[in-house]
Write a protein that holds these residues in place. Sequence first.
Motif, PDB file in Angstrom:
ATOM      1  N   SER A  46      -4.265  67.404  73.534  1.00 15.96           N
ATOM      2  CA  SER A  46      -3.103  66.844  74.234  1.00 15.96           C
ATOM      3  C   SER A  46      -1.787  67.541  73.906  1.00 15.96           C
ATOM      4  O   SER A  46      -0.832  67.453  74.671  1.00 15.96           O
ATOM      5  N   GLY A  47      -1.723  68.189  72.743  1.00 16.39           N
ATOM      6  CA  GLY A  47      -0.459  68.766  72.305  1.00 16.39           C
ATOM      7  C   GLY A  47       0.523  67.693  71.874  1.00 16.39           C
ATOM      8  O   GLY A  47       1.727  67.934  71.808  1.00 16.39           O
ATOM      9  N   ARG A  48       0.024  66.503  71.560  1.00 16.32           N
ATOM     10  CA  ARG A  48       0.854  65.346  71.214  1.00 16.32           C
ATOM     11  C   ARG A  48       0.328  64.648  69.978  1.00 16.32           C
ATOM     12  O   ARG A  48      -0.824  64.825  69.590  1.00 16.32           O
ATOM     13  N   TYR A  49       1.175  63.808  69.408  1.00 12.56           N
ATOM     14  CA  TYR A  49       0.728  62.909  68.345  1.00 12.56           C
ATOM     15  C   TYR A  49      -0.205  61.888  68.990  1.00 12.56           C
ATOM     16  O   TYR A  49       0.050  61.419  70.101  1.00 12.56           O
ATOM     17  N   CYS A  50      -1.298  61.556  68.306  1.00 16.71           N
ATOM     18  CA  CYS A  50      -2.289  60.633  68.854  1.00 16.71           C
ATOM     19  C   CYS A  50      -2.619  59.549  67.845  1.00 16.71           C
ATOM     20  O   CYS A  50      -2.539  59.772  66.630  1.00 16.71           O
ATOM     21  N   VAL A  51      -2.977  58.400  68.356  1.00 13.27           N
ATOM     22  CA  VAL A  51      -3.367  57.271  67.514  1.00 13.27           C
ATOM     23  C   VAL A  51      -4.786  56.848  67.856  1.00 13.27           C
ATOM     24  O   VAL A  51      -5.247  57.025  68.985  1.00 13.27           O
ATOM     25  N   THR A  52      -5.459  56.271  66.885  1.00 17.85           N
ATOM     26  CA  THR A  52      -6.824  55.790  67.088  1.00 17.85           C
ATOM     27  C   THR A  52      -6.784  54.454  67.819  1.00 17.85           C
ATOM     28  O   THR A  52      -6.107  53.527  67.385  1.00 17.85           O
ATOM     29  N   ALA A  53      -7.500  54.364  68.931  1.00 14.48           N
ATOM     30  CA  ALA A  53      -7.574  53.119  69.692  1.00 14.48           C
ATOM     31  C   ALA A  53      -8.918  52.424  69.495  1.00 14.48           C
ATOM     32  O   ALA A  53      -9.012  51.203  69.595  1.00 14.48           O
ATOM     33  N   TYR A  54      -9.957  53.193  69.201  1.00 14.55           N
ATOM     34  CA  TYR A  54     -11.298  52.623  69.095  1.00 14.55           C
ATOM     35  C   TYR A  54     -12.184  53.583  68.313  1.00 14.55           C
ATOM     36  O   TYR A  54     -12.089  54.795  68.468  1.00 14.55           O
ATOM     37  N   ALA A  55     -13.024  53.016  67.473  1.00 14.08           N
ATOM     38  CA  ALA A  55     -14.083  53.781  66.810  1.00 14.08           C
ATOM     39  C   ALA A  55     -15.335  52.932  66.919  1.00 14.08           C
ATOM     40  O   ALA A  55     -15.324  51.767  66.543  1.00 14.08           O
ATOM     41  N   GLY A  56     -16.393  53.497  67.462  1.00 14.96           N
ATOM     42  CA  GLY A  56     -17.584  52.684  67.647  1.00 14.96           C
ATOM     43  C   GLY A  56     -18.857  53.476  67.692  1.00 14.96           C
ATOM     44  O   GLY A  56     -18.862  54.703  67.766  1.00 14.96           O
ATOM     45  N   VAL A 113       0.666  59.545  72.328  1.00 10.62           N
ATOM     46  CA  VAL A 113       1.894  58.748  72.436  1.00 10.62           C
ATOM     47  C   VAL A 113       3.117  59.646  72.264  1.00 10.62           C
ATOM     48  O   VAL A 113       3.049  60.710  71.646  1.00 10.62           O
ATOM     49  N   ASP A 114       4.243  59.177  72.818  1.00  4.37           N
ATOM     50  CA  ASP A 114       5.491  59.915  72.671  1.00  4.37           C
ATOM     51  C   ASP A 114       6.213  59.474  71.391  1.00  4.37           C
ATOM     52  O   ASP A 114       5.655  58.720  70.583  1.00  4.37           O
ATOM     53  N   GLU A 115       7.447  59.907  71.228  1.00  2.00           N
ATOM     54  CA  GLU A 115       8.221  59.626  70.024  1.00  2.00           C
ATOM     55  C   GLU A 115       8.507  58.139  69.827  1.00  2.00           C
ATOM     56  O   GLU A 115       8.776  57.698  68.716  1.00  2.00           O
ATOM     57  N   THR A 116       8.437  57.358  70.899  1.00  2.00           N
ATOM     58  CA  THR A 116       8.697  55.915  70.802  1.00  2.00           C
ATOM     59  C   THR A 116       7.408  55.104  70.711  1.00  2.00           C
ATOM     60  O   THR A 116       7.447  53.882  70.692  1.00  2.00           O
ATOM     61  N   GLY A 117       6.277  55.788  70.688  1.00  2.00           N
ATOM     62  CA  GLY A 117       4.995  55.098  70.582  1.00  2.00           C
ATOM     63  C   GLY A 117       4.393  54.683  71.912  1.00  2.00           C
ATOM     64  O   GLY A 117       3.373  54.001  71.949  1.00  2.00           O
ATOM     65  N   GLN A 118       5.001  55.128  73.006  1.00  2.00           N
ATOM     66  CA  GLN A 118       4.483  54.794  74.335  1.00  2.00           C
ATOM     67  C   GLN A 118       3.431  55.818  74.758  1.00  2.00           C
ATOM     68  O   GLN A 118       3.561  57.003  74.471  1.00  2.00           O
ATOM     69  N   LYS A 119       2.428  55.334  75.466  1.00  2.00           N
ATOM     70  CA  LYS A 119       1.387  56.230  75.968  1.00  2.00           C
ATOM     71  C   LYS A 119       2.006  57.325  76.819  1.00  2.00           C
ATOM     72  O   LYS A 119       2.981  57.082  77.527  1.00  2.00           O
ATOM     73  N   ILE A 120       1.400  58.506  76.733  1.00  2.00           N
ATOM     74  CA  ILE A 120       1.915  59.640  77.488  1.00  2.00           C
ATOM     75  C   ILE A 120       0.751  60.395  78.131  1.00  2.00           C
ATOM     76  O   ILE A 120      -0.332  60.459  77.575  1.00  2.00           O
ATOM     77  N   GLU A 121       1.002  60.926  79.307  1.00  2.00           N
ATOM     78  CA  GLU A 121      -0.045  61.608  80.065  1.00  2.00           C
ATOM     79  C   GLU A 121      -0.514  62.876  79.352  1.00  2.00           C
ATOM     80  O   GLU A 121       0.279  63.586  78.739  1.00  2.00           O
ATOM     81  N   ILE A 122      -1.827  63.125  79.478  1.00  2.00           N
ATOM     82  CA  ILE A 122      -2.444  64.292  78.834  1.00  2.00           C
ATOM     83  C   ILE A 122      -3.148  65.155  79.881  1.00  2.00           C
ATOM     84  O   ILE A 122      -3.391  64.695  80.999  1.00  2.00           O
TER      85      ILE A 122
END
Length: 158
Positions: A46-56, A113-122
């Motif tokens: 993505s070229g962006r900071y990413c957060v974990t949403a799910y691990a399964g 996510v962007d700098e404010t923690g909002q989802k961002i297009e990849i």
Amino acid sequence: MKKPQRDITLRFLAEPQDVNFGGKVHGGAVMKWIDLAAYACSAGWSGRYCVTAYAGGIRFVAPIHVGSLVEVEAKVIYTGTSSMHIALEVTACDPKSLNRRITTHCIVIMVAVDETGQKIEIPKWVPETDADIKQHDTAVRLMEMRKQIGEEMEIFVK
């Protein structure tokens, strides 16, 4: 623009502090390595900071011994608007023999996510090979299954 990186392999040596009371690397250490690889893979795509949403679907197939060379392979198998499904496989071996064996595998969903923690297009990933198409289709089926599991799990949420 540079092409996004679809996959990555991280390598670790299993150290004494990674071992549980049974003398094997504990699952928490393996899960940490998985999360690190999922992050590196998703950030590379993505070229962006990413957060974990799910691990399964994590499966601990074989133990990892202290001193083992551990490889965590991660690759994008599906992209949404801001999310990436990452397939991960953990292998381990004695570094002197390099006779690898699979120890763990799972799927992790990361969200850019962007700098404010909002989802961002990849960037969208498009499967090209037969293996890619099969993995992509499996990711789609797993999404449906997760929806059903989520609905069933509501009983445990207050």
